[in-house]
Design a protein around this motif. Structure first.
Motif, PDB file in Angstrom:
ATOM      1  N   UNK A 202       3.515 -10.875  -3.104  1.00 55.09           N
ATOM      2  CA  UNK A 202       2.423 -10.029  -3.589  1.00 55.09           C
ATOM      3  C   UNK A 202       2.892  -9.130  -4.722  1.00 55.09           C
ATOM      4  N   UNK A 203       4.110  -8.575  -4.580  1.00 54.95           N
ATOM      5  CA  UNK A 203       4.628  -7.681  -5.617  1.00 54.95           C
ATOM      6  C   UNK A 203       4.887  -8.439  -6.917  1.00 54.95           C
ATOM      7  N   UNK A 204       5.439  -9.641  -6.828  1.00 55.51           N
ATOM      8  CA  UNK A 204       5.721 -10.416  -8.040  1.00 55.51           C
ATOM      9  C   UNK A 204       4.424 -10.870  -8.718  1.00 55.51           C
ATOM     10  N   UNK A 205       3.426 -11.210  -7.907  1.00 62.44           N
ATOM     11  CA  UNK A 205       2.125 -11.552  -8.490  1.00 62.44           C
ATOM     12  C   UNK A 205       1.543 -10.357  -9.252  1.00 62.44           C
ATOM     13  N   UNK A 206       1.679  -9.160  -8.643  1.00 57.72           N
ATOM     14  CA  UNK A 206       1.179  -7.947  -9.294  1.00 57.72           C
ATOM     15  C   UNK A 206       1.955  -7.669 -10.581  1.00 57.72           C
ATOM     16  N   UNK A 207       3.272  -7.903 -10.552  1.00 56.44           N
ATOM     17  CA  UNK A 207       4.089  -7.693 -11.750  1.00 56.44           C
ATOM     18  C   UNK A 207       3.686  -8.662 -12.860  1.00 56.44           C
ATOM     19  N   UNK A 208       3.393  -9.900 -12.507  1.00 57.75           N
ATOM     20  CA  UNK A 208       2.940 -10.878 -13.509  1.00 57.75           C
ATOM     21  C   UNK A 208       1.617 -10.438 -14.137  1.00 57.75           C
ATOM     22  N   UNK A 209       0.704  -9.941 -13.304  1.00 58.28           N
ATOM     23  CA  UNK A 209      -0.575  -9.471 -13.850  1.00 58.28           C
ATOM     24  C   UNK A 209      -0.345  -8.270 -14.769  1.00 58.28           C
ATOM     25  N   UNK A 210       0.591  -7.406 -14.379  1.00 56.58           N
ATOM     26  CA  UNK A 210       0.927  -6.229 -15.193  1.00 56.58           C
ATOM     27  C   UNK A 210       1.464  -6.671 -16.554  1.00 56.58           C
ATOM     28  N   UNK A 211       2.352  -7.650 -16.569  1.00 56.15           N
ATOM     29  CA  UNK A 211       2.916  -8.155 -17.827  1.00 56.15           C
ATOM     30  C   UNK A 211       1.834  -8.756 -18.715  1.00 56.15           C
ATOM     31  N   UNK A 212       0.897  -9.469 -18.112  1.00 55.71           N
ATOM     32  CA  UNK A 212      -0.119 -10.198 -18.881  1.00 55.71           C
ATOM     33  C   UNK A 212      -1.216  -9.312 -19.456  1.00 55.71           C
TER      34      UNK A 212
ATOM     35  N   UNK B   6      -9.833  -4.474  -6.504  1.00 53.33           N
ATOM     36  CA  UNK B   6     -10.170  -3.613  -5.372  1.00 53.33           C
ATOM     37  C   UNK B   6     -10.156  -4.376  -4.058  1.00 53.33           C
ATOM     38  N   UNK B   7      -9.308  -3.933  -3.143  1.00 49.61           N
ATOM     39  CA  UNK B   7      -9.324  -4.485  -1.791  1.00 49.61           C
ATOM     40  C   UNK B   7     -10.583  -4.063  -1.051  1.00 49.61           C
ATOM     41  N   UNK B   8     -11.052  -2.842  -1.323  1.00 47.94           N
ATOM     42  CA  UNK B   8     -12.261  -2.350  -0.664  1.00 47.94           C
ATOM     43  C   UNK B   8     -13.464  -3.231  -0.962  1.00 47.94           C
ATOM     44  N   UNK B   9     -13.553  -3.686  -2.204  1.00 46.35           N
ATOM     45  CA  UNK B   9     -14.708  -4.488  -2.601  1.00 46.35           C
ATOM     46  C   UNK B   9     -14.552  -5.957  -2.246  1.00 46.35           C
ATOM     47  N   UNK B  10     -13.308  -6.432  -2.175  1.00 51.59           N
ATOM     48  CA  UNK B  10     -13.094  -7.874  -2.059  1.00 51.59           C
ATOM     49  C   UNK B  10     -12.443  -8.309  -0.754  1.00 51.59           C
ATOM     50  N   UNK B  11     -12.000  -7.362   0.070  1.00 53.56           N
ATOM     51  CA  UNK B  11     -11.297  -7.737   1.293  1.00 53.56           C
ATOM     52  C   UNK B  11     -11.951  -7.082   2.495  1.00 53.56           C
ATOM     53  N   UNK B  12     -12.651  -7.879   3.283  1.00 56.47           N
ATOM     54  CA  UNK B  12     -13.153  -7.393   4.550  1.00 56.47           C
ATOM     55  C   UNK B  12     -12.545  -8.178   5.684  1.00 56.47           C
ATOM     56  N   UNK B  13     -11.584  -9.027   5.355  1.00 62.41           N
ATOM     57  CA  UNK B  13     -10.997  -9.948   6.327  1.00 62.41           C
ATOM     58  C   UNK B  13      -9.628  -9.454   6.760  1.00 62.41           C
ATOM     59  N   UNK B  14      -9.472  -9.166   8.053  1.00 60.30           N
ATOM     60  CA  UNK B  14      -8.200  -8.686   8.573  1.00 60.30           C
ATOM     61  C   UNK B  14      -7.091  -9.720   8.407  1.00 60.30           C
ATOM     62  N   UNK B  15      -7.422 -10.961   8.181  1.00 57.21           N
ATOM     63  CA  UNK B  15      -6.410 -11.994   8.090  1.00 57.21           C
ATOM     64  C   UNK B  15      -5.948 -12.282   6.688  1.00 57.21           C
ATOM     65  N   UNK B  16      -6.330 -11.466   5.697  1.00 58.52           N
ATOM     66  CA  UNK B  16      -5.911 -11.721   4.326  1.00 58.52           C
ATOM     67  C   UNK B  16      -4.394 -11.694   4.224  1.00 58.52           C
ATOM     68  N   UNK B  17      -3.857 -12.540   3.342  1.00 57.56           N
ATOM     69  CA  UNK B  17      -2.400 -12.671   3.216  1.00 57.56           C
ATOM     70  C   UNK B  17      -1.750 -11.355   2.825  1.00 57.56           C
ATOM     71  N   UNK B  18      -2.376 -10.646   1.896  1.00 54.52           N
ATOM     72  CA  UNK B  18      -1.765  -9.414   1.419  1.00 54.52           C
ATOM     73  C   UNK B  18      -1.638  -8.381   2.538  1.00 54.52           C
ATOM     74  N   UNK B  19      -2.743  -8.143   3.252  1.00 50.99           N
ATOM     75  CA  UNK B  19      -2.704  -7.136   4.314  1.00 50.99           C
ATOM     76  C   UNK B  19      -1.771  -7.550   5.444  1.00 50.99           C
ATOM     77  N   UNK B  20      -1.749  -8.826   5.748  1.00 49.35           N
ATOM     78  CA  UNK B  20      -0.856  -9.306   6.793  1.00 49.35           C
ATOM     79  C   UNK B  20       0.595  -9.013   6.422  1.00 49.35           C
ATOM     80  N   UNK B  21       0.941  -9.320   5.178  1.00 48.68           N
ATOM     81  CA  UNK B  21       2.306  -9.054   4.725  1.00 48.68           C
ATOM     82  C   UNK B  21       2.604  -7.559   4.741  1.00 48.68           C
ATOM     83  N   UNK B  22       1.636  -6.777   4.307  1.00 52.72           N
ATOM     84  CA  UNK B  22       1.873  -5.346   4.223  1.00 52.72           C
ATOM     85  C   UNK B  22       2.066  -4.721   5.603  1.00 52.72           C
ATOM     86  N   UNK B  23       1.231  -5.104   6.561  1.00 57.42           N
ATOM     87  CA  UNK B  23       1.357  -4.562   7.909  1.00 57.42           C
ATOM     88  C   UNK B  23       2.695  -4.961   8.528  1.00 57.42           C
TER      89      UNK B  23
END
Length: 498
Positions: free
Chosen positions: A250-260, A193-210
């Motif tokens: 970020x997408x490849x990391x998510x795919x790896x978690x999905x596989x595992x 959950x980003x809601x629970x774990x991300x309150x930082x505007x500078x997170x790598x994931x959100x920066x990439x997504x924006x």
């Protein structure tokens, strides 16, 4: 001496060549262009610079809309390119015979993999489109959204904390986190959950997504943008380019978690459905290593519209308290006990549907010209435009046609209680025709859940005066607010309607 004369003539020719090119373009534009009879600014007939400059300034929609207001329902916006608000022409522009422009090749390709948005012809896009539509049908959505209510409840709990402290909430930011949580869960079963774990505007994931939608669209619209920024751009622009490029990390990391996670956990998510469909139909089998490109596309398409529209709904209802009161009355009647709320058994609610439609009419997430090479000719006000010319309409303009939506600039959800065929035709926040967004059903389902739970639990009030500004949009391809924020103040009221 001969060599000197040759060199002098060569340099003279090189000096004259740009002038000759300009003269040629002027003569072509006014004497030979297939749209020479269509009104429009003279400079736009000769060069794409005005349109590209508006794109760079995030004013693409405003540029095209203002030209229609100035010149009429058909206008030249660039050489051999027209824009219109005629709904009969719109049906032809987006039928199966038209071909997407070069922009979509760039916007819909990721690290060498072409995804649904990037296929230029209908036949190329049909397999992946059809599979995505199947994934988002109602019978599948009933499975996919089982966890949606959990994410919405987390969001409500977060808003309660902000309400107690009297804080205002930036809807653009926090609704984006909620939408990404929902979409990543629905698409590939990601429970983080980003809601629970991300309150930082500078997170790598959100920066990439924006960065993804802004930079990807700019480089696709503006020739040479990638080369220029890579070699001469400022730190800000280079960072934007890098963050966009690293989105697949970020997408490849998510795919790896999905596989595992193992096969037993893959019975509900869209990624599993798509891979299963590909195994049954060998004509459309996407290698699993190419899936990050599809994941990036689906994540952007599935979260931007729902998050921004939810924020805009809150802003609009904050400015229209009577409409907010009507909506909350409807929600209280539909869900008397907030603790026993079961969204799957909730019948469609007329005013909730009307609020969503009215918000998307006024502030569509893809507001500007959607370009196609015409497969058939169109005729507007007696002016014919032949096949091959680039033509477009826009959701922003079609949604504000006074002839279709009286008092079109006003937020009036009740207008949808008497919906006409023209209203249906010109409501195109998901595009229209053969290449309309295949995920629209998922987005609308998300919005129904999100808005229902929020306004069943809260009122929205104007934030402090220094944050309370008009809702104005800018865009390259997807819209953003002029400030990058949309401030709203939530007040918890679970026991009374108003």
């Amino acid at each position: 001496m001969l060599q000197l004369a040759v060199n002098q003539n060569l340099w003279s020719l090189l000096a004259v060549a740009p002038l000759l090119h300009i003269v040629y373009k002027i003569i072509y534009a006014f004497a030979f262009s297939p749209v020479r009879h269509v009104p429009g600014p003279w400079l736009s007939r000769v060069t794409r610079f005005p349109l590209l400059y508006a794109t760079l300034k995030l004013q693409r929609t405003a540029y095209a809309d203002n030209l229609l207001k100035r010149y009429g329902p058909l206008v030249v916006i660039a050489p051999d390119q027209v824009h219109t608000c005629d709904q009969k022409a719109m049906k032809i522009i987006y039928d199966r015979t038209s071909i997407k422009t070069h922009f979509y090749e760039g916007m819909g390709s990721w690290k060498g993999v072409t995804v649904t948005l990037g296929f230029k012809t209908y036949s190329e896009a049909a397999p992946s489109r059809n599979y995505l539509i199947q994934c988002f049908q109602n019978r599948n959505l009933s499975i996919l959204v089982q966890n949606l209510q959990m994410h919405c409840q987390r969001f409500v709990d977060m808003l309660k904390k902000k309400s107690k402290s009297g804080e205002s909430t930036d809807g653009v930011y926090w609704f984006r986190l909620l939408a990404l949580d929902i979409v990543s869960d629905v698409l590939w079963g990601e429970e983080k959950s980003l809601l629970l774990n991300t309150g930082d505007h500078g997170s790598a994931f959100l920066r990439r997504f924006h960065a993804f939608s802004k930079w990807n669209a700019l480089k696709s619209f503006i020739p040479g943008a990638d080369f220029y920024v890579r070699n001469f751009g400022s730190l800000e622009w280079k960072t934007l380019r890098t963050d966009c490029s690293e989105m697949d990390v970020s997408a490849r990391d998510a795919l790896d978690r999905w596989k595992n996670r193992g096969e037993q956990s893959h019975d509900r998510d869209v990624l599993s459905m798509l891979l299963g469909m590909g195994q049954k139909d060998k004509t459309w089998a996407v290698p699993i290593d190419d899936m990050p490109a599809y994941m990036v596309e689906m994540m952007a398409a599935g979260s931007s519209t729902s998050s921004h529209t939810a924020a805009f709904i809150c802003w609009a209802l904050m400015r229209h308290p009577e409409a907010q009161k009507t909506l909350r009355q409807e929600l209280f009647e539909a869900s008397p006990d907030i603790n026993a709320l079961n969204m799957e058994n909730t019948a469609p609610l007329p005013f909730l549907e009307a609020v969503i439609k009215e918000t998307m009419r006024l502030w569509p997430m893809i507001p500007g010209p959607l370009e196609r090479h015409l497969g058939k000719s169109i005729t507007v006000n007696g002016m014919e435009v032949p096949p091959g010319v680039i033509a477009s309409t826009s959701a922003y303009t079609q949604g504000r046609l006074e002839s279709v939506y009286p008092a079109a600039e006003k937020f009036r959800p009740e207008r949808w209680f008497n919906e006409t065929e023209d209203m249906k035709t010109n409501w195109i926040p998901f595009g229209t025709g053969s290449r309309a967004c295949p995920g629209s059903n998922l987005v609308l389902t998300e919005l129904r859940y999100i808005v229902h739970m929020i306004f069943r639990s809260f009122k929205v009030l104007p934030p402090p005066s220094d944050q309370d500004i008009d809702l104005e949009l800018k865009d390259v391809f997807a819209a953003v607010t002029t400030t990058g924020h949309c401030w709203v103040k939530f007040v918890s009221e679970t026991d009374v309607v108003w």
